[in-house]
Design a protein around this motif. Sequence first.
Motif, PDB file in Angstrom:
ATOM      1  N   PRO A  33      59.428  53.594   6.852  1.00  0.00           N
ATOM      2  CA  PRO A  33      60.212  54.829   6.709  1.00  0.00           C
ATOM      3  C   PRO A  33      60.364  55.204   5.227  1.00  0.00           C
ATOM      4  O   PRO A  33      60.498  54.337   4.372  1.00  0.00           O
ATOM      5  CB  PRO A  33      61.567  54.466   7.323  1.00  0.00           C
ATOM      6  CG  PRO A  33      61.261  53.359   8.283  1.00  0.00           C
ATOM      7  CD  PRO A  33      60.139  52.583   7.639  1.00  0.00           C
ATOM      8  N   GLN A  34      60.312  56.464   4.941  1.00  0.00           N
ATOM      9  CA  GLN A  34      60.453  57.038   3.600  1.00  0.00           C
ATOM     10  C   GLN A  34      59.241  56.831   2.693  1.00  0.00           C
ATOM     11  O   GLN A  34      59.236  57.310   1.564  1.00  0.00           O
ATOM     12  CB  GLN A  34      61.718  56.522   2.891  1.00  0.00           C
ATOM     13  CG  GLN A  34      62.996  56.677   3.691  1.00  0.00           C
ATOM     14  CD  GLN A  34      63.226  58.091   4.210  1.00  0.00           C
ATOM     15  OE1 GLN A  34      63.098  59.057   3.469  1.00  0.00           O
ATOM     16  NE2 GLN A  34      63.551  58.226   5.496  1.00  0.00           N
ATOM     17  N   MET A 104      49.213  62.179   0.853  1.00  0.00           N
ATOM     18  CA  MET A 104      50.426  62.116   0.031  1.00  0.00           C
ATOM     19  C   MET A 104      51.440  63.152   0.489  1.00  0.00           C
ATOM     20  O   MET A 104      51.107  64.067   1.229  1.00  0.00           O
ATOM     21  CB  MET A 104      50.061  62.326  -1.432  1.00  0.00           C
ATOM     22  CG  MET A 104      49.083  61.261  -1.941  1.00  0.00           C
ATOM     23  SD  MET A 104      48.609  61.415  -3.655  1.00  0.00           S
ATOM     24  CE  MET A 104      47.809  63.000  -3.684  1.00  0.00           C
ATOM     25  N   GLU A 105      52.671  62.962   0.014  1.00  0.00           N
ATOM     26  CA  GLU A 105      53.785  63.817   0.439  1.00  0.00           C
ATOM     27  C   GLU A 105      53.889  63.787   1.955  1.00  0.00           C
ATOM     28  O   GLU A 105      53.983  64.822   2.622  1.00  0.00           O
ATOM     29  CB  GLU A 105      53.626  65.238  -0.083  1.00  0.00           C
ATOM     30  CG  GLU A 105      53.632  65.335  -1.599  1.00  0.00           C
ATOM     31  CD  GLU A 105      53.409  66.750  -2.125  1.00  0.00           C
ATOM     32  OE1 GLU A 105      53.546  67.727  -1.345  1.00  0.00           O
ATOM     33  OE2 GLU A 105      53.103  66.873  -3.317  1.00  0.00           O
ATOM     34  N   LEU A 106      53.861  62.554   2.512  1.00  0.00           N
ATOM     35  CA  LEU A 106      53.932  62.395   3.970  1.00  0.00           C
ATOM     36  C   LEU A 106      55.204  63.023   4.519  1.00  0.00           C
ATOM     37  O   LEU A 106      56.281  62.883   3.938  1.00  0.00           O
ATOM     38  CB  LEU A 106      53.862  60.913   4.352  1.00  0.00           C
ATOM     39  CG  LEU A 106      52.514  60.233   4.117  1.00  0.00           C
ATOM     40  CD1 LEU A 106      52.605  58.747   4.430  1.00  0.00           C
ATOM     41  CD2 LEU A 106      51.421  60.882   4.952  1.00  0.00           C
ATOM     42  N   LYS A 107      55.070  63.664   5.655  1.00  0.00           N
ATOM     43  CA  LYS A 107      56.183  64.352   6.301  1.00  0.00           C
ATOM     44  C   LYS A 107      56.856  63.488   7.353  1.00  0.00           C
ATOM     45  O   LYS A 107      57.882  63.868   7.907  1.00  0.00           O
ATOM     46  CB  LYS A 107      55.679  65.653   6.920  1.00  0.00           C
ATOM     47  CG  LYS A 107      55.069  66.586   5.885  1.00  0.00           C
ATOM     48  CD  LYS A 107      54.414  67.782   6.520  1.00  0.00           C
ATOM     49  CE  LYS A 107      53.761  68.629   5.437  1.00  0.00           C
ATOM     50  NZ  LYS A 107      53.031  69.752   5.987  1.00  0.00           N
ATOM     51  N   GLN A 108      56.261  62.322   7.655  1.00  0.00           N
ATOM     52  CA  GLN A 108      56.799  61.429   8.681  1.00  0.00           C
ATOM     53  C   GLN A 108      56.220  60.040   8.481  1.00  0.00           C
ATOM     54  O   GLN A 108      55.234  59.857   7.776  1.00  0.00           O
ATOM     55  CB  GLN A 108      56.420  61.936  10.075  1.00  0.00           C
ATOM     56  CG  GLN A 108      54.901  61.896  10.314  1.00  0.00           C
ATOM     57  CD  GLN A 108      54.472  62.672  11.530  1.00  0.00           C
ATOM     58  OE1 GLN A 108      54.809  63.832  11.660  1.00  0.00           O
ATOM     59  NE2 GLN A 108      53.736  62.024  12.423  1.00  0.00           N
ATOM     60  N   GLN A 109      56.870  59.057   9.104  1.00  0.00           N
ATOM     61  CA  GLN A 109      56.342  57.705   9.086  1.00  0.00           C
ATOM     62  C   GLN A 109      55.093  57.662   9.964  1.00  0.00           C
ATOM     63  O   GLN A 109      55.033  58.301  11.016  1.00  0.00           O
ATOM     64  CB  GLN A 109      57.386  56.728   9.626  1.00  0.00           C
ATOM     65  CG  GLN A 109      56.911  55.299   9.616  1.00  0.00           C
ATOM     66  CD  GLN A 109      57.955  54.324  10.157  1.00  0.00           C
ATOM     67  OE1 GLN A 109      59.056  54.708  10.519  1.00  0.00           O
ATOM     68  NE2 GLN A 109      57.584  53.058  10.214  1.00  0.00           N
ATOM     69  N   LEU A 110      54.091  56.910   9.534  1.00  0.00           N
ATOM     70  CA  LEU A 110      52.868  56.742  10.310  1.00  0.00           C
ATOM     71  C   LEU A 110      52.959  55.383  10.991  1.00  0.00           C
ATOM     72  O   LEU A 110      52.954  54.346  10.325  1.00  0.00           O
ATOM     73  CB  LEU A 110      51.634  56.825   9.398  1.00  0.00           C
ATOM     74  CG  LEU A 110      51.529  58.096   8.549  1.00  0.00           C
ATOM     75  CD1 LEU A 110      50.282  58.053   7.675  1.00  0.00           C
ATOM     76  CD2 LEU A 110      51.551  59.338   9.418  1.00  0.00           C
ATOM     77  N   THR A 140      46.898  52.027  11.915  1.00  0.00           N
ATOM     78  CA  THR A 140      46.976  50.573  12.096  1.00  0.00           C
ATOM     79  C   THR A 140      48.419  50.112  11.924  1.00  0.00           C
ATOM     80  O   THR A 140      49.257  50.837  11.387  1.00  0.00           O
ATOM     81  CB  THR A 140      46.122  49.830  11.052  1.00  0.00           C
ATOM     82  OG1 THR A 140      46.672  50.079   9.760  1.00  0.00           O
ATOM     83  CG2 THR A 140      44.680  50.259  11.111  1.00  0.00           C
ATOM     84  N   ALA A 141      48.693  48.884  12.355  1.00  0.00           N
ATOM     85  CA  ALA A 141      50.007  48.288  12.153  1.00  0.00           C
ATOM     86  C   ALA A 141      50.270  48.190  10.660  1.00  0.00           C
ATOM     87  O   ALA A 141      49.347  48.039   9.856  1.00  0.00           O
ATOM     88  CB  ALA A 141      50.063  46.909  12.795  1.00  0.00           C
ATOM     89  N   LEU A 142      51.528  48.260  10.295  1.00  0.00           N
ATOM     90  CA  LEU A 142      51.926  48.151   8.897  1.00  0.00           C
ATOM     91  C   LEU A 142      51.318  46.904   8.280  1.00  0.00           C
ATOM     92  O   LEU A 142      51.422  45.817   8.833  1.00  0.00           O
ATOM     93  CB  LEU A 142      53.450  48.091   8.799  1.00  0.00           C
ATOM     94  CG  LEU A 142      54.020  48.044   7.392  1.00  0.00           C
ATOM     95  CD1 LEU A 142      53.651  49.314   6.634  1.00  0.00           C
ATOM     96  CD2 LEU A 142      55.511  47.894   7.441  1.00  0.00           C
ATOM     97  N   GLY A 143      50.631  47.072   7.158  1.00  0.00           N
ATOM     98  CA  GLY A 143      49.998  45.947   6.492  1.00  0.00           C
ATOM     99  C   GLY A 143      48.690  45.534   7.141  1.00  0.00           C
ATOM    100  O   GLY A 143      48.028  44.627   6.683  1.00  0.00           O
TER     101      GLY A 143
END
Length: 155
Positions: A33-34, A104-110, A140-143
């Motif tokens: 998030p963020q 960049m400047e993502l509008k939401q969590q992926l 993909t999963a985080l990381g």
Amino acid sequence: MKRLAISLSALALCAAASAQVTITEPWVRGTVPQQKASGLFMRIDAEQHVRLLGGSSPVAGVVEVHEMAMQGEVMKMRALSHGLEIAKGHSLVLKPGGYHVMLMELKQQLKAGDRVSVTLTFEDVASKQRFTREVQAPVTALGGAQPAPAAHHRH
């Protein structure tokens, strides 16, 4: 009638231009998030000499072509303001630690399992004609790294 002929010829040129590249195995790295940036990775096969210029996406305010490169003993990332050339008959793999597309400047969590729509902009180097290709890339999963082969989505 003359105007229609010009429009049909422009349409045929665009259709021929978009057939110049094949994109396979696209994926996007998940975010927390963020987080305001992530990378899009894929393989691009070029039938003609083309340049990847950048793109657009509903999930990002900015979509740019970047490279990671060692400068001395430090890994640095920079935008490729003139894009990335792919020679006729060659393939280019965009991957972590090398060439990639920055969202960049993502509008939401992926999040893992999501799909990200990205419209990539290319230019035919010889004719200077621009064309776009739509990519639907799994997140993909985080990381995580590239998804398992069963999760690959071909275009």
